[in-house]
Write a protein that holds these residues in place. Structure first.
Motif, PDB file in Angstrom:
ATOM      1  N   ASP A 212     -12.713  23.373   0.291  1.00  0.00           N
ATOM      2  CA  ASP A 212     -11.737  23.091   1.350  1.00  0.00           C
ATOM      3  C   ASP A 212     -12.348  22.226   2.446  1.00  0.00           C
ATOM      4  N   LEU A 213     -13.619  22.444   2.741  1.00  0.00           N
ATOM      5  CA  LEU A 213     -14.289  21.607   3.743  1.00  0.00           C
ATOM      6  C   LEU A 213     -14.366  20.164   3.259  1.00  0.00           C
ATOM      7  N   ALA A 214     -14.788  19.973   2.014  1.00  0.00           N
ATOM      8  CA  ALA A 214     -14.918  18.620   1.471  1.00  0.00           C
ATOM      9  C   ALA A 214     -13.572  17.913   1.405  1.00  0.00           C
ATOM     10  N   ALA A 215     -12.492  18.690   1.148  1.00  0.00           N
ATOM     11  CA  ALA A 215     -11.160  18.097   1.030  1.00  0.00           C
ATOM     12  C   ALA A 215     -10.484  17.896   2.381  1.00  0.00           C
TER      13      ALA A 215
ATOM     14  N   ALA B 154      -8.383   9.197   1.439  1.00  0.00           N
ATOM     15  CA  ALA B 154      -7.615   8.347   2.346  1.00  0.00           C
ATOM     16  C   ALA B 154      -6.968   9.162   3.457  1.00  0.00           C
ATOM     17  N   LEU B 155      -6.385  10.306   3.112  1.00  0.00           N
ATOM     18  CA  LEU B 155      -5.761  11.157   4.124  1.00  0.00           C
ATOM     19  C   LEU B 155      -6.794  11.710   5.090  1.00  0.00           C
ATOM     20  N   SER B 156      -7.978  12.037   4.559  1.00  0.00           N
ATOM     21  CA  SER B 156      -9.046  12.523   5.433  1.00  0.00           C
ATOM     22  C   SER B 156      -9.476  11.442   6.415  1.00  0.00           C
ATOM     23  N   ALA B 157      -9.549  10.200   5.934  1.00  0.00           N
ATOM     24  CA  ALA B 157      -9.927   9.092   6.816  1.00  0.00           C
ATOM     25  C   ALA B 157      -8.867   8.852   7.883  1.00  0.00           C
ATOM     26  N   LEU B 158      -7.591   8.961   7.508  1.00  0.00           N
ATOM     27  CA  LEU B 158      -6.519   8.801   8.492  1.00  0.00           C
ATOM     28  C   LEU B 158      -6.567   9.905   9.545  1.00  0.00           C
ATOM     29  N   ALA B 159      -6.816  11.139   9.095  1.00  0.00           N
ATOM     30  CA  ALA B 159      -6.912  12.247  10.045  1.00  0.00           C
ATOM     31  C   ALA B 159      -8.088  12.042  10.997  1.00  0.00           C
ATOM     32  N   ALA B 160      -9.164  11.462  10.481  1.00  0.00           N
ATOM     33  CA  ALA B 160     -10.346  11.228  11.320  1.00  0.00           C
ATOM     34  C   ALA B 160     -10.045  10.260  12.453  1.00  0.00           C
ATOM     35  N   VAL B 161      -9.143   9.317  12.214  1.00  0.00           N
ATOM     36  CA  VAL B 161      -8.771   8.371  13.275  1.00  0.00           C
ATOM     37  C   VAL B 161      -8.175   9.124  14.462  1.00  0.00           C
TER      38      VAL B 161
ATOM     39  N   TRP C 191     -20.383  21.464   8.564  1.00  0.00           N
ATOM     40  CA  TRP C 191     -19.230  20.574   8.728  1.00  0.00           C
ATOM     41  C   TRP C 191     -19.490  19.296   7.939  1.00  0.00           C
ATOM     42  N   ARG C 192     -18.443  18.540   7.702  1.00  0.00           N
ATOM     43  CA  ARG C 192     -18.615  17.285   6.970  1.00  0.00           C
ATOM     44  C   ARG C 192     -19.538  16.359   7.760  1.00  0.00           C
ATOM     45  N   ALA C 193     -20.494  15.780   7.053  1.00  0.00           N
ATOM     46  CA  ALA C 193     -21.513  14.969   7.724  1.00  0.00           C
ATOM     47  C   ALA C 193     -20.897  13.805   8.493  1.00  0.00           C
ATOM     48  N   ARG C 194     -19.760  13.298   8.024  1.00  0.00           N
ATOM     49  CA  ARG C 194     -19.125  12.142   8.676  1.00  0.00           C
ATOM     50  C   ARG C 194     -17.960  12.549   9.565  1.00  0.00           C
ATOM     51  N   SER C 195     -17.844  13.835   9.863  1.00  0.00           N
ATOM     52  CA  SER C 195     -16.736  14.278  10.709  1.00  0.00           C
ATOM     53  C   SER C 195     -16.831  13.655  12.091  1.00  0.00           C
TER      54      SER C 195
ATOM     55  N   LEU D 142       0.821  -1.206   0.000  1.00  0.00           N
ATOM     56  CA  LEU D 142       0.000   0.000   0.000  1.00  0.00           C
ATOM     57  C   LEU D 142       0.858   1.261   0.000  1.00  0.00           C
ATOM     58  N   PRO D 143       0.366   2.314  -0.622  1.00  0.00           N
ATOM     59  CA  PRO D 143       1.099   3.588  -0.564  1.00  0.00           C
ATOM     60  C   PRO D 143       1.183   4.074   0.872  1.00  0.00           C
ATOM     61  N   SER D 144       2.245   4.784   1.174  1.00  0.00           N
ATOM     62  CA  SER D 144       2.379   5.338   2.518  1.00  0.00           C
ATOM     63  C   SER D 144       1.631   6.663   2.603  1.00  0.00           C
ATOM     64  N   PRO D 145       1.232   7.080   3.809  1.00  0.00           N
ATOM     65  CA  PRO D 145       0.602   8.403   3.958  1.00  0.00           C
ATOM     66  C   PRO D 145       1.477   9.527   3.413  1.00  0.00           C
ATOM     67  N   GLN D 146       2.787   9.405   3.558  1.00  0.00           N
ATOM     68  CA  GLN D 146       3.677  10.454   3.062  1.00  0.00           C
ATOM     69  C   GLN D 146       3.614  10.553   1.549  1.00  0.00           C
TER      70      GLN D 146
END
Length: 330
Positions: free
Chosen positions: A140-143, A76-83, A275-279, A4-8
């Motif tokens: 920007d909110l969606a991203a 993917a980055l948004s999902a990682l940040a959500a964690v 805000w994002r509905a899944r935030s 898998l690609p790395s977050p970086q």
């Protein structure tokens, strides 16, 4: 086994897409340009896919597949940040950094009283502000580049949760001595015969004002870049405009010699948070709604308009408005 690609690597990819320049993308990622370029090449080899077109041009050009990978990398980055955000919110709600986007027809007039109220209500919250037009803030909110928006409604915000926190009625601003200033209120139909001054395209207030007056977007209208410019154009006798009460309370008149009248049929815009509905912080943002609504409803500390400018005029003479003090963020 798929590697898998790395977050970086995903950060390199998104930064390059956002900034369109290898050097600026590398600086944004705090790496050298050669490191970023090597990371993109490694990602292409790893995925066995062409992400960038190779050519003589210096600007990166993404292949169709590359553009799709950028979109998925953002998610993917948004999902990682959500964690991480979920864990932080559980430890200490309404604390830490919060990236707030606000539109120009709200920010300068509300932030001077909203910021102190939020600091008092949520002392551990660290607010980072960005002012921009609604369309770009929504992107920007969606991203995931912003967490929360304070904006005017209605607004197109797919996949966002929106809560209306207040109403912001329109007030008609007229040159002193204008025939409509002699009436206690201005009929909507009367504005159709006037030279209507509006903000330039891109400002949602323009669309809200046109909708309130039931006017098309085309016609004899003149555009300004800010509400302060609109006020000066009215004071100069160039036409009339609609001002949000929030802006009047916030000092947009700044001593300009204009007359204010309410609309005979009240019209306006809503003010809301989005805000994002899944935030993972959605529950926190809902808890902020009462504090934001209270700050909007709080009386200002000084007179915001002529006491009689929105009332019936005296016999024969429209009243001159007083200067309006402007506010500043401390």
């Amino acid at each position: 086994m798929t590697i898998l690609p790395s977050p970086q690597q995903l950060r390199y990819l998104v930064a390059l897409a956002d900034l369109g320049h290898f050097g600026r993308a590398a600086a944004a990622c705090a790496v050298t340009q050669s490191t970023l370029s090597a990371g993109i090449i490694a990602l292409e080899r790893q995925l066995d896919a062409a992400i960038l077109e190779r050519g003589p041009g210096k600007r990166p050009v993404f292949t169709p597949l590359g553009l799709e990978l950028v979109r998925r990398a953002r998610a993917a980055l948004s999902a990682l940040a959500a964690v991480a955000e979920t864990a932080a919110a559980a430890r200490d709600p309404l604390s830490g950094p919060l990236r707030l986007g606000v539109i120009p027809t709200i920010g300068p007039f509300l932030l001077p009283r909203l910021m102190p109220a939020l600091r008092q209500a949520f002392p551990r919250l660290q607010l980072w502000l960005r002012e921009d037009l609604t369309e770009r803030l929504a992107e920007d909110l969606a991203a995931g580049r912003l967490d929360l928006l304070l904006l005017a409604l209605p607004a197109l915000l797919p996949e966002a949760e929106v809560v209306r926190v207040a109403e912001d009625p329109f007030i008609v601003a007229l040159p002193q001595g204008h025939r409509l200033a002699a009436a206690p209120a201005v009929p909507l139909a009367a504005l159709g015969a006037e030279r209507l001054l509006l903000l330039e395209d891109g400002h949602c207030l323009r669309d809200h004002a046109l909708a309130a007056c039931s006017l098309p977007g085309a016609g004899e209208t003149f555009a300004a870049t800010s509400l302060h410019t609109l006020v000066q154009m009215v004071a100069g006798g160039l036409g009339v405009t609609l001002l949000p009460r929030l802006a009047v309370e916030g000092g947009v008149l700044a001593g300009a010699n204009v007359a204010l009248r309410p609309l005979e049929t009240p019209q306006g815009r809503g003010l809301g948070l989005a805000w994002r509905a899944r935030s993972p912080r959605a529950a926190e943002f809902r808890n902020m709604v009462p504090a934001v609504a209270a700050a909007i409803a709080a009386p200002v500390s000084a007179p915001v308009e002529s006491e009689r400018s929105l009332e019936a005029p005296a016999e024969g003479n429209p009243p001159p408005p007083r200067a309006v003090p402007s506010l500043s963020i401390s």
